[in-house]
Each structure stands twice: as C-alpha cells, then as structure tokens.
Design an enzyme around this catalytic site. Structure first.
Site, short mmCIF file in Angstrom:
data_model
loop_
_atom_site.label_atom_id
_atom_site.label_comp_id
_atom_site.label_asym_id
_atom_site.label_seq_id
_atom_site.Cartn_x
_atom_site.Cartn_y
_atom_site.Cartn_z
N ASP A 97 26.07 39.88 37.52
CA ASP A 97 26.76 40.61 38.59
C ASP A 97 27.52 41.81 38.05
O ASP A 97 28.55 42.18 38.57
CB ASP A 97 27.72 39.66 39.34
CG ASP A 97 28.26 40.30 40.62
OD1 ASP A 97 27.62 41.23 41.14
OD2 ASP A 97 29.34 39.87 41.09
N GLU A 104 30.05 36.27 48.36
CA GLU A 104 30.88 36.51 47.16
C GLU A 104 31.91 37.60 47.44
O GLU A 104 33.08 37.48 47.08
CB GLU A 104 29.98 36.91 45.97
CG GLU A 104 30.71 37.04 44.64
CD GLU A 104 31.27 38.42 44.33
OE1 GLU A 104 32.03 38.55 43.37
OE2 GLU A 104 30.96 39.39 45.06
N GLU A 105 31.44 38.67 48.07
CA GLU A 105 32.30 39.86 48.23
C GLU A 105 33.54 39.57 49.07
O GLU A 105 34.57 40.19 48.87
CB GLU A 105 31.51 40.99 48.91
CG GLU A 105 30.32 41.50 48.11
CD GLU A 105 30.73 42.28 46.88
OE1 GLU A 105 31.93 42.36 46.58
OE2 GLU A 105 29.83 42.81 46.21
N ASP A 123 24.72 45.87 43.31
CA ASP A 123 25.67 44.78 43.58
C ASP A 123 25.26 44.03 44.83
O ASP A 123 25.62 44.43 45.93
CB ASP A 123 27.08 45.38 43.72
CG ASP A 123 28.16 44.31 43.82
OD1 ASP A 123 27.84 43.14 43.56
OD2 ASP A 123 29.29 44.65 44.17
N HIS A 167 30.17 49.43 45.50
CA HIS A 167 30.79 49.31 46.83
C HIS A 167 30.82 50.63 47.60
O HIS A 167 31.73 50.86 48.40
CB HIS A 167 32.21 48.74 46.72
CG HIS A 167 32.26 47.33 46.22
ND1 HIS A 167 33.44 46.64 46.09
CD2 HIS A 167 31.28 46.49 45.82
CE1 HIS A 167 33.18 45.42 45.62
NE2 HIS A 167 31.87 45.31 45.44
N HIS A 176 24.71 37.00 43.61
CA HIS A 176 25.15 36.79 44.99
C HIS A 176 24.27 37.54 45.98
O HIS A 176 23.85 38.67 45.74
CB HIS A 176 26.64 37.05 45.20
CG HIS A 176 27.11 38.45 44.94
ND1 HIS A 176 27.04 39.45 45.88
CD2 HIS A 176 27.69 39.01 43.85
CE1 HIS A 176 27.56 40.56 45.37
NE2 HIS A 176 27.96 40.33 44.15
ZN ZN Z 1 30.86 43.66 44.73
ZN ZN Z 2 28.94 41.62 42.84
#
Ligand code: ZN
Ligand code: ZN
Length: 471
Positions: free
Chosen positions: A362, A334-335, A300, A434, A288
């Site tokens: 991912d 995506e998030e 990520d 994150h 992503h």
């Molecule tokens: Zn994520």
């Molecule tokens: Zn991710």
C-alpha cells in the site's frame, strides 16, 4: 540512507561476511534446488509478462474510483470476485462491513479580499458542510499543527484556521507522518480554539492545482467545523497574501452531508490458493479494495491489488500448489477507517496463529529497494535467504527486524503475525496520492513488474517452506 556510509563501512563488511556464512549453512533448510528453480521461474514470469498491469488496467478502466459504499465500491466488489475466480483462486468469498453514509457534495473556496483568487480545494473525508451561504472570515495562519495546538482557547473566534506546513518528499514516505496529523485532527483542535472552519495545505509533495483529500475525524463532544485542503500552489498564494500584514478574507462553501442512521454496505473480497500439504497454514497477502472518490485509485491501492492478484494467479498455474495456503485479502474501507481489517480480525480471531507470515502492498511508485522483516530470531536466517534471492532485483536487506505490515495488515502484525515489509521507492508517491491525478499513467510498467516479481517470490518462498516465522 540515513546513516553515514563511510563510518559504518567496516561494520557492514563484517555483517555481510557473517550473514553469508549463516545463509550458506542454512540454505538447504528453506527451499531445495527444484523449489529455487520454481521461484526463479516465477520471477522471470513476472518480469517478462504484464499480468499485474493488465489487472490494474482492468480495475481503473472498468471500475474507477471506489470509496466505501459508493456505486464504484459495489462495482469493485463484483469485479474482484469475478477476477479472483477467473485467475484461478479456488476459494473466493466476501466479508461484509457497514458504515454510516457521508456524501462529499461540492466545494467552493476563494480568497475574497484584499486579492481575490479562486482556490483549488477539496473537502477532507468526513467533513461537515458549511451553512448554505458558506463561511466568509479572516484567515489565521499556523506554520505547523503544533503552532495551532499552542493557540489560546477562544483566540480563533470568528476566524478560519489555516495550517500551511508543507510535506517533504522522502523515498520511504516518512514526511507523511509529520504532515498528516493536522489532516486527522486539525478541525477539532481549531474548533477548540473557536474557529469557524479549518483549512490546510494539502498533504502532498507536488506543485499541481490538484488538492489532496484523506480522512479526518471529529473528537467527541466538540463543535464540528468544516475542513478542507488547498492544493499546494493555492496554499502558496494564501501564504503570500497573508505576508502583507493585512487581514485576508476567505470564503468557503461545502455541501457535504452526514447520514448517521443510513448504514451503507461494503465488503472485503478474499481468495485462496489452497495449500497442497498444510492447507490450514496461511501466507497472507493484502491490499485495500476501496479508494478515494477522485482519480481512479490506480496507485492507492490499485497497484497493490494488481500485485497480490497476479501473485496468486501465477502461483495457481504451477503444476503443484505450494504446501501452505496463500490467502489474498482485498480489504474494504481502509481509507475511511479500516472497516475491512477490523471485521477480519473479529471473524478470524481464532485462526490468527495460523497466519504464518503476511505482507501488504500500500505504498510506493518505483522499484522495491528494501525488505524489512518482523520475524523470530531463528527465522531471520530464512529471511536472509529470501533476501539473497531478491538481491539481483535491487532489493537490500534492512538491518532491522521489527516490521509491522502496512495499513490494514498492521492489525494482524500487532496480533502476533510475523510480517515482512517491502519498501518501494515512494519519492513521487505523494505527488498524486488521494488526488484526481492518481491514475494509471503514473505507473511505470517495468517498475511494476519488479514489484510483482518480489511479492511472487516472497509468497512462494513462505508458502513452500516449513519455517515457523514466529520462532
Ligand atoms: Zn489512501
Ligand atoms: Zn492506501
């Protein structure tokens, strides 16, 4: 990992023997000698060069974080289109998505009394703001999300609900599932009980004063209350303060804003290496493009982006392209709600059956240690051949054949696309996930080369073969 080795050993020997018998019989069916040579060359290229790392360095330096619809996201789309073209993808296009605007704003969090402490905290993605003066209220702790769910209606009136559950680290990231449901739904459940705000221990396995964000949602027809995550050490301070059996007052101020009518645009970026013999058959590789708006989204999902782009690029350099098309999909949003993949499913609904197999990257930070297929019974023999080629890289075949591709691509899997999941060591992944700490320095270049080699070999193997992975 989870089974007792001693108990299962004789069975493993029998299985291994029968697997070898099957693979030697069917060896010639998947790839011929010259093709095996090519796959070994691709492996050596991945292990001895650093294209995926260069791509990741470029993304994290020139773009940085890229939450859907932000300036960073716009830069990322342009970056991805230019990068795909320069890496030799022969078709590159974008698929637009849109979503209502949310602005993060700022956050202030403090224990006010009896022991004042400033707290390292972050708003969860999609949270509403607090009133301008903030919220000051006593905290009620719940050790788990289930405990919060069990609280009586109205019992949290005038209070701040706090879930203190700590996520456990695991190589396959399995601790995430148990911890993350509070992040998604905690605010709505707390609001049902009358709470003024919802706070939780970050979904993370580190001990840094770096809080972990991530998406949350409000149930329909429920009063929307603000939601934030505390860094692990700060959650500990709050837990300790609460142990002393006296009320603990907490102050929370969040200036986040929703603009439901202000639609912001983003796009998935898709590139292909067109197949030389069966161009309409697609081997799909996904990652992503968006990230959270802290850190640089290196893990990520910058790592995934580097791997799938380098895979396409090195295969594009071969003197003859593989028979089938390799399609690299960098999904938008995506998030914040699977925007890119939902759009993709809509736009490509008539060619789902042309997706012969797919894999997304991912998750993980160390080496890939396992391949888990989700293919037809006959095609499982072919996957065993691929697994044999991956053995020298330390990749073992799972005894399961039920893989759903990761993240975005799970939608394609559920729509019938055969899939492969590569399990990368994720023991330390949720230390940084994150957070502002998701930066390039966390990636070990050698482990990253190994991951890249695995995807390159998989992509070539699937695209050069004639196997129907559905059968
Ligand atoms: Zn994520
Ligand atoms: Zn991710």
């Amino acid at each position: 990992m989870r089974f007792s080795f001693g108990k299962c050993f004789p069975l493993i020997v029998i299985l291994a023997t029968s697997i070898n018998a099957v693979t030697s019989l069917t060896w010639a069916k998947t790839l011929n000698e010259a093709e095996i040579k090519t796959i070994e060359q691709l492996k050596q290229t991945a292990l001895n060069t650093d294209l995926s790392y260069q791509i990741l360095e470029s993304l994290t330096t020139e773009v940085g974080h890229r939450r859907l619809g932000t300036e960073g996201d716009k830069k990322a789309i342009k970056w991805a289109v230019a990068k795909m073209k320069s890496l030799g993808f022969d078709k590159v296009w974008t698929e637009e998505v849109e979503s209502p605007q949310w602005l993060r704003g700022d956050i202030e969090a403090q224990i006010k009394a009896p022991y004042p402490h400033d707290m390292a905290a972050i708003g969860l993605g999609g949270t509403v703001g607090t009133p301008a003066e903030g919220i000051t209220a006593p905290v009620i702790e719940f050790k788990t999300f289930d405990d919060l769910k069990a609280a009586e209606k109205g019992s949290l009136a005038g209070k701040i609900a706090f879930v203190s559950y700590r996520m456990q680290a695991a190589i396959d990231g399995s601790g995430y599932g148990r911890a993350v449901s509070a992040r998604g739904n905690g605010a709505s459940v707390a609001a049902e009980k009358g709470a003024l705000a919802f706070i939780m221990r970050s979904v993370g396995t580190d001990n840094n004063r770096s809080a972990h964000t991530g998406m949350m949602r409000y149930k329909d027809n429920i009063h929307k209350i603000p939601a934030a995550a505390l860094a692990n050490p700060d959650a500990d301070i709050l837990v300790n303060a609460l142990k002393r059996d006296q009320p603990v007052d907490f102050y929370l101020k969040i200036t986040a804003q929703h603009y439901p009518k202000n639609m912001i645009k983003s796009a998935s970026v898709i590139g292909e290496i067109t197949g030389s013999e069966r161009p309409d058959e697609i081997v799909a590789l996904g990652a992503h493009l968006d990230s959270w708006d802290v850190g640089t989204g290196a893990m990520d999902d910058g790592m995934g982006i580097g791997i799938v782009l380098a895979t396409g690029a090195e295969i594009a350099k071969l003197p003859t392209q593989p028979k089938r098309t390799i399609r690299v999909i960098l999904y938008a949003g995506e998030e914040v709600g699977f925007y890119g993949t939902k759009k993709y499913m809509e736009l490509h609904k008539n060619e789902i059956d042309k997706h012969v197999i797919g894999a997304e990257w991912d998750f993980g930070l160390g080496k890939i240690y396992q391949i888990t297929p989700g293919v037809g019974a006959k095609a499982l023999n072919n996957i065993h051949e691929l697994a044999q080629l991956l053995t020298p890289l330390g990749v073992a075949m799972s005894d399961k054949n039920d893989a759903i591709a990761q993240s975005d691509m799970s939608l394609l899997s559920k729509a019938g696309m055969p899939s492969v999941n590569f399990g990368a060591d994720g023991m330390r992944y949720f230390d940084y996930h994150h957070t502002a700490n998701d930066t390039l320095d966390k990636i070990d270049p050698e482990d990253y080369q190994q991951n890249t080699a695995v995807y390159m070999m998989f992509a070539y193997f699937a695209a050069q073969s004639d196997v129907d992975f559905r059968k």
